[in-house]
Write a protein that holds these residues in place. Structure first.
Motif, mmCIF file in Angstrom:
data_model
loop_
_atom_site.group_PDB
_atom_site.id
_atom_site.type_symbol
_atom_site.label_atom_id
_atom_site.label_comp_id
_atom_site.label_asym_id
_atom_site.label_seq_id
_atom_site.Cartn_x
_atom_site.Cartn_y
_atom_site.Cartn_z
ATOM 1 N N THR A 22 0.828 -1.208 0.000
ATOM 2 C CA THR A 22 0.000 0.000 0.000
ATOM 3 C C THR A 22 0.864 1.261 0.000
ATOM 4 O O THR A 22 0.538 2.247 -0.671
ATOM 5 C CB THR A 22 -0.930 0.027 1.219
ATOM 6 O OG1 THR A 22 -1.652 -1.198 1.294
ATOM 7 C CG2 THR A 22 -1.907 1.180 1.137
ATOM 8 N N GLY A 67 -11.762 -2.939 2.039
ATOM 9 C CA GLY A 67 -10.712 -3.260 1.072
ATOM 10 C C GLY A 67 -11.287 -3.616 -0.280
ATOM 11 O O GLY A 67 -10.818 -3.136 -1.331
ATOM 12 N N THR A 68 -12.309 -4.466 -0.287
ATOM 13 C CA THR A 68 -12.950 -4.850 -1.551
ATOM 14 C C THR A 68 -13.585 -3.660 -2.239
ATOM 15 O O THR A 68 -13.506 -3.509 -3.463
ATOM 16 C CB THR A 68 -14.018 -5.925 -1.289
ATOM 17 O OG1 THR A 68 -13.417 -7.035 -0.630
ATOM 18 C CG2 THR A 68 -14.655 -6.387 -2.585
ATOM 19 N N THR A 74 -10.938 -1.497 -3.779
ATOM 20 C CA THR A 74 -10.439 -2.173 -4.976
ATOM 21 C C THR A 74 -11.400 -1.978 -6.142
ATOM 22 O O THR A 74 -10.985 -1.700 -7.273
ATOM 23 C CB THR A 74 -10.253 -3.672 -4.702
ATOM 24 O OG1 THR A 74 -9.293 -3.844 -3.655
ATOM 25 C CG2 THR A 74 -9.775 -4.400 -5.941
ATOM 26 N N THR A 75 -12.702 -2.118 -5.862
ATOM 27 C CA THR A 75 -13.708 -1.913 -6.906
ATOM 28 C C THR A 75 -13.667 -0.490 -7.444
ATOM 29 O O THR A 75 -13.770 -0.268 -8.662
ATOM 30 C CB THR A 75 -15.111 -2.224 -6.353
ATOM 31 O OG1 THR A 75 -15.145 -3.565 -5.877
ATOM 32 C CG2 THR A 75 -16.168 -2.050 -7.427
ATOM 33 N N TYR A 89 -10.645 -0.051 -9.653
ATOM 34 C CA TYR A 89 -10.897 -0.747 -10.912
ATOM 35 C C TYR A 89 -11.839 0.056 -11.811
ATOM 36 O O TYR A 89 -11.590 0.210 -13.020
ATOM 37 C CB TYR A 89 -11.478 -2.129 -10.605
ATOM 38 C CG TYR A 89 -12.263 -2.756 -11.732
ATOM 39 C CD1 TYR A 89 -11.622 -3.219 -12.878
ATOM 40 C CD2 TYR A 89 -13.638 -2.882 -11.648
ATOM 41 C CE1 TYR A 89 -12.345 -3.781 -13.911
ATOM 42 C CE2 TYR A 89 -14.366 -3.443 -12.670
ATOM 43 C CZ TYR A 89 -13.718 -3.898 -13.806
ATOM 44 O OH TYR A 89 -14.433 -4.460 -14.819
ATOM 45 N N VAL A 93 -2.105 -2.567 -9.128
ATOM 46 C CA VAL A 93 -2.327 -3.899 -8.548
ATOM 47 C C VAL A 93 -1.781 -3.965 -7.127
ATOM 48 O O VAL A 93 -2.427 -4.499 -6.211
ATOM 49 C CB VAL A 93 -1.687 -4.979 -9.433
ATOM 50 C CG1 VAL A 93 -1.729 -6.341 -8.741
ATOM 51 C CG2 VAL A 93 -2.406 -5.065 -10.772
ATOM 52 N N THR A 125 -4.142 -2.096 -4.650
ATOM 53 C CA THR A 125 -5.385 -2.800 -4.356
ATOM 54 C C THR A 125 -5.141 -4.030 -3.474
ATOM 55 O O THR A 125 -5.907 -4.294 -2.545
ATOM 56 C CB THR A 125 -6.084 -3.216 -5.656
ATOM 57 O OG1 THR A 125 -5.193 -3.994 -6.461
ATOM 58 C CG2 THR A 125 -6.527 -1.998 -6.443
ATOM 59 N N LEU A 126 -4.067 -4.766 -3.743
ATOM 60 C CA LEU A 126 -3.746 -5.917 -2.897
ATOM 61 C C LEU A 126 -3.413 -5.473 -1.473
ATOM 62 O O LEU A 126 -3.855 -6.084 -0.493
ATOM 63 C CB LEU A 126 -2.565 -6.686 -3.495
ATOM 64 C CG LEU A 126 -2.843 -7.524 -4.734
ATOM 65 C CD1 LEU A 126 -1.543 -8.120 -5.265
ATOM 66 C CD2 LEU A 126 -3.848 -8.625 -4.439
ATOM 67 N N ASN A 146 -6.526 -4.468 0.556
ATOM 68 C CA ASN A 146 -7.287 -5.636 1.004
ATOM 69 C C ASN A 146 -6.612 -6.342 2.165
ATOM 70 O O ASN A 146 -7.276 -6.766 3.123
ATOM 71 C CB ASN A 146 -7.470 -6.614 -0.161
ATOM 72 C CG ASN A 146 -8.671 -6.266 -1.013
ATOM 73 O OD1 ASN A 146 -9.802 -6.457 -0.599
ATOM 74 N ND2 ASN A 146 -8.420 -5.738 -2.188
#
Length: 258
Positions: free
Chosen positions: A10, A187-188, A191-192, A195, A240, A243-244, A247
């Motif tokens: 992060t 986190g999800t 990420t959304t 994206y 990437v 986002t990882l 999460n």
């Protein structure tokens, strides 16, 4: 170890996004040949002959700021609607609040972006509004489901009988009871948002095609991937990694709160 990995994944993209624009002033601002390497271009040039390193340093703040703004807005709207639906004693009000959200959930987010791309101009504010609209319904359903038991708990009933305000009962008590599922979802949801912001820029909805943005860089340079891969791989890897990492941090906070 897991927390260290999460902080690293992060922190690196976040540091590049925040401090990159300052450091970009020390990079080569001249234009060279397209998709080439040379002195002063450590990561080569993009399809317009611009220094990829400078573009990467300047391009993260827009992606992450738009995603963060949309996520915060989605949680603000979704949490309020979900708590209202969970706390109401009137079935018609619950149905009025939740059924329109079910319709929005049934529409694919990318379809909404395509429709906006076909009818609206390039505007970063449009991205935030669209991402908020397509993600807030899921937040509202999660909050309503998580808050139903807490809103019917004897403690909440006792607070109502004592004359406590709606905000004290549903924000103060019920809100504390649903922190864990919200942390797990954060986190999800971020990420959304990343994206969808990236997809919006990729589709040409938001930022101009020559903007220094990570998602725009991936889109505009994918044709030269075999000639100059760094113009695509570096911004994509930063997205990437962020986002990882988000999460993993959300999972770690959820376990600690347990």
């Amino acid at each position: 170890m897991r927390r260290a990995v999460a902080v690293t994944l992060t922190g690196i993209p976040l540091a590049v996004a925040v401090f990159g624009p300052v450091l970009a002033g020390f990079t080569n601002a001249r234009r060279g040949p397209a998709y080439a390497f040379g002195p002063g271009y450590p990561l080569g040039t993009d399809g317009l002959g611009r220094d990829v390193l400078g573009l990467v340093l300047r391009g993260g703040l827009s992606t992450l700021a738009l995603a963060a703004a949309a996520t915060v807005a989605a949680y603000g709207i979704g949490t309020l609607v979900g708590l209202l639906a969970a706390g109401t004693r009137r079935r018609w009000m619950d149905e009025t609040l939740m059924r329109p959200l079910d319709v929005l959930l049934a529409v694919p987010a990318l379809l909404v972006l395509l429709l906006v791309a076909a009818s609206a101009g390039r505007n970063a504010g449009i991205i935030v509004v669209v991402v908020t609209v397509v993600t807030a319904p899921a937040v509202a359903r999660l909050v309503r489901t998580a808050a139903l038991d807490a809103a019917r708990h004897p403690a909440a009933e006792a607070m109502v009988l004592q004359g406590e305000s709606w905000w004290a009962v549903h924000i103060g008590y019920v809100g504390r009871c649903i922190v864990r599922p919200l942390l797990a979802d954060a986190g999800t949801r971020m990420t959304t948002s990343v994206y969808l912001v990236g997809a919006a820029n990729f589709l040409g909805v938001g930022l101009p095609p020559d903007a220094a943005d990570w998602a725009v860089l991936v889109d505009r340079n994918r044709a030269g991937l075999l000639l100059q891969p760094w113009a695509v791989l570096v911004p994509a890897a930063l997205i990437v990694a962020f986002t990882l990492g988000v999460n993993l941090l959300a999972d770690d906070l959820t376990r600690r709160r347990r």
